[in-house]
Design a protein around this motif. Sequence first.
Motif, PDB file in Angstrom:
ATOM      1  N   SER A 189     -16.370 -44.542  -5.517  1.00 41.55           N
ATOM      2  CA  SER A 189     -15.437 -45.648  -5.697  1.00 41.55           C
ATOM      3  C   SER A 189     -15.882 -46.483  -6.886  1.00 41.55           C
ATOM      4  O   SER A 189     -17.012 -46.363  -7.369  1.00 41.55           O
ATOM      5  CB  SER A 189     -15.410 -46.519  -4.434  1.00 41.55           C
ATOM      6  N   ARG A 190     -14.985 -47.342  -7.365  1.00 44.58           N
ATOM      7  CA  ARG A 190     -15.336 -48.249  -8.454  1.00 44.58           C
ATOM      8  C   ARG A 190     -15.621 -49.642  -7.888  1.00 44.58           C
ATOM      9  O   ARG A 190     -15.148 -49.995  -6.812  1.00 44.58           O
ATOM     10  CB  ARG A 190     -14.192 -48.341  -9.454  1.00 44.58           C
ATOM     11  N   ILE A 191     -16.375 -50.408  -8.641  1.00 46.24           N
ATOM     12  CA  ILE A 191     -16.615 -51.797  -8.289  1.00 46.24           C
ATOM     13  C   ILE A 191     -15.659 -52.656  -9.115  1.00 46.24           C
ATOM     14  O   ILE A 191     -15.643 -52.570 -10.350  1.00 46.24           O
ATOM     15  CB  ILE A 191     -18.069 -52.221  -8.578  1.00 46.24           C
ATOM     16  N   GLY A 192     -14.843 -53.444  -8.446  1.00 42.46           N
ATOM     17  CA  GLY A 192     -13.930 -54.350  -9.136  1.00 42.46           C
ATOM     18  C   GLY A 192     -14.557 -55.733  -9.275  1.00 42.46           C
ATOM     19  O   GLY A 192     -15.066 -56.289  -8.297  1.00 42.46           O
ATOM     20  N   THR A 204     -24.463 -49.867 -16.338  1.00 38.53           N
ATOM     21  CA  THR A 204     -25.871 -49.462 -16.395  1.00 38.53           C
ATOM     22  C   THR A 204     -26.677 -50.186 -15.327  1.00 38.53           C
ATOM     23  O   THR A 204     -27.556 -49.603 -14.676  1.00 38.53           O
ATOM     24  CB  THR A 204     -26.451 -49.764 -17.787  1.00 38.53           C
ATOM     25  N   LEU A 205     -26.361 -51.467 -15.128  1.00 40.35           N
ATOM     26  CA  LEU A 205     -27.074 -52.280 -14.135  1.00 40.35           C
ATOM     27  C   LEU A 205     -26.915 -51.714 -12.727  1.00 40.35           C
ATOM     28  O   LEU A 205     -27.903 -51.581 -11.985  1.00 40.35           O
ATOM     29  CB  LEU A 205     -26.558 -53.721 -14.176  1.00 40.35           C
ATOM     30  N   ASN A 247     -19.360 -46.955 -11.615  1.00 37.48           N
ATOM     31  CA  ASN A 247     -18.172 -47.287 -12.403  1.00 37.48           C
ATOM     32  C   ASN A 247     -17.692 -48.704 -12.095  1.00 37.48           C
ATOM     33  O   ASN A 247     -17.749 -49.154 -10.947  1.00 37.48           O
ATOM     34  CB  ASN A 247     -17.054 -46.286 -12.114  1.00 37.48           C
ATOM     35  N   VAL A 248     -17.206 -49.374 -13.114  1.00 38.16           N
ATOM     36  CA  VAL A 248     -16.811 -50.784 -12.983  1.00 38.16           C
ATOM     37  C   VAL A 248     -15.416 -51.000 -13.556  1.00 38.16           C
ATOM     38  O   VAL A 248     -15.076 -50.488 -14.632  1.00 38.16           O
ATOM     39  CB  VAL A 248     -17.807 -51.700 -13.712  1.00 38.16           C
ATOM     40  N   LYS A 299     -15.095 -62.713  -7.944  1.00 38.64           N
ATOM     41  CA  LYS A 299     -14.888 -61.749  -6.852  1.00 38.64           C
ATOM     42  C   LYS A 299     -15.508 -60.411  -7.217  1.00 38.64           C
ATOM     43  O   LYS A 299     -15.429 -59.972  -8.368  1.00 38.64           O
ATOM     44  CB  LYS A 299     -13.388 -61.570  -6.586  1.00 38.64           C
ATOM     45  N   ILE A 300     -16.148 -59.782  -6.244  1.00 32.97           N
ATOM     46  CA  ILE A 300     -16.670 -58.420  -6.386  1.00 32.97           C
ATOM     47  C   ILE A 300     -16.205 -57.624  -5.181  1.00 32.97           C
ATOM     48  O   ILE A 300     -16.426 -58.034  -4.042  1.00 32.97           O
ATOM     49  CB  ILE A 300     -18.203 -58.402  -6.462  1.00 32.97           C
ATOM     50  N   GLU A 301     -15.565 -56.491  -5.419  1.00 34.93           N
ATOM     51  CA  GLU A 301     -15.084 -55.689  -4.298  1.00 34.93           C
ATOM     52  C   GLU A 301     -15.083 -54.201  -4.650  1.00 34.93           C
ATOM     53  O   GLU A 301     -15.028 -53.823  -5.821  1.00 34.93           O
ATOM     54  CB  GLU A 301     -13.672 -56.117  -3.891  1.00 34.93           C
ATOM     55  N   ASP A 302     -15.160 -53.366  -3.633  1.00 33.18           N
ATOM     56  CA  ASP A 302     -15.071 -51.921  -3.820  1.00 33.18           C
ATOM     57  C   ASP A 302     -13.604 -51.523  -4.003  1.00 33.18           C
ATOM     58  O   ASP A 302     -12.732 -51.988  -3.268  1.00 33.18           O
ATOM     59  CB  ASP A 302     -15.637 -51.178  -2.608  1.00 33.18           C
TER      60      ASP A 302
END
Length: 313
Positions: A240-243, A280-281, A285-286, A226-229
């Motif tokens: 915002s961060r990426i979760g 970096t990619l 923020n992650v 899963k990838i979400e804001d």
Amino acid sequence: MSLGDLNQEDFKSGFIALIGRPNVGKSTFINKFIGEKISITSPIAQTTRNRLKAILTKKKSQIIFVDTPGIHKPHHLLGERLVQSAQRSIGEVDAVLVIFEANHSPGRGDAFILNLIRNLEIPVIVALNKWDLVQLTQFTQRKKEYLDFFEGTNWPVFCCSALTGKGCNELISQIEEKLPLGPQLYPSDMTCDHPEKFLMAEFIREQVLKNTREEVPHSVAVCIDKIEDIPSKKKSEQKSRIGILATICVEKKSQKGILIGKGGSMLKKIGQESRMQIQTLINGNVYLELFVKVVPDWRSKSSRLNEFGYEGS
């Protein structure tokens, strides 16, 4: 330059396969050529599993490098598919860059690759990588060993180092010469044909390779679930961060224990180092959460290999 330059008469473009035994430095070459990290590296053999395409756009050329899995004797279905993938690449490109480890004399594995490509009708360029590890007193003898090894071919041979960059500019110039005339195939700002989700999984797998014991690395597959804001809670935080939720799959319960480590210490370390690479990619923020799952004998099961993206011919 943009795709609007398609009619440039003297423009060259083409696909170049990087071929060699495991751990000869193919991925390190890719990263050096492109100027950024898009392919994972590790001292563990058989690091590369997918045919990643890296794109280098210059003023009058576009080189698409195809990073292939190392050619080796397979011991399971995954290994067979990796070798098949590398061999298929040879028939789908405009030229081949074959890489050997100059810090070792040519051996049986090198001879297998030589016989595999000896009769190709497309251009072949040879890179003797890791030349920085060859002692000065061995330069003449080592180069003679390889020139004798390539006897009967007319391939150009370059002594270079993917790590230091020595000889890489000359190698790129030779590759450009071998390219056919053709249009720009990808936008100038595109450096990789794989989506960010794929690279995220690869960066996590890279940290597993670097931080775990010998028995774990080859048994690992990483899935991005899963990838979400994640909206900022504080007004002072504008971005915002990426979760990211990801699962690391292994074949044995003992491997799961190694990956998690005492009190979760190993998984925490893998997560922290992976997060830095991913930030970096994406330049952001992650928040990264990792899980470990046991999937018995997945490397020998066709359905599991397909699920993890290692499809057969």
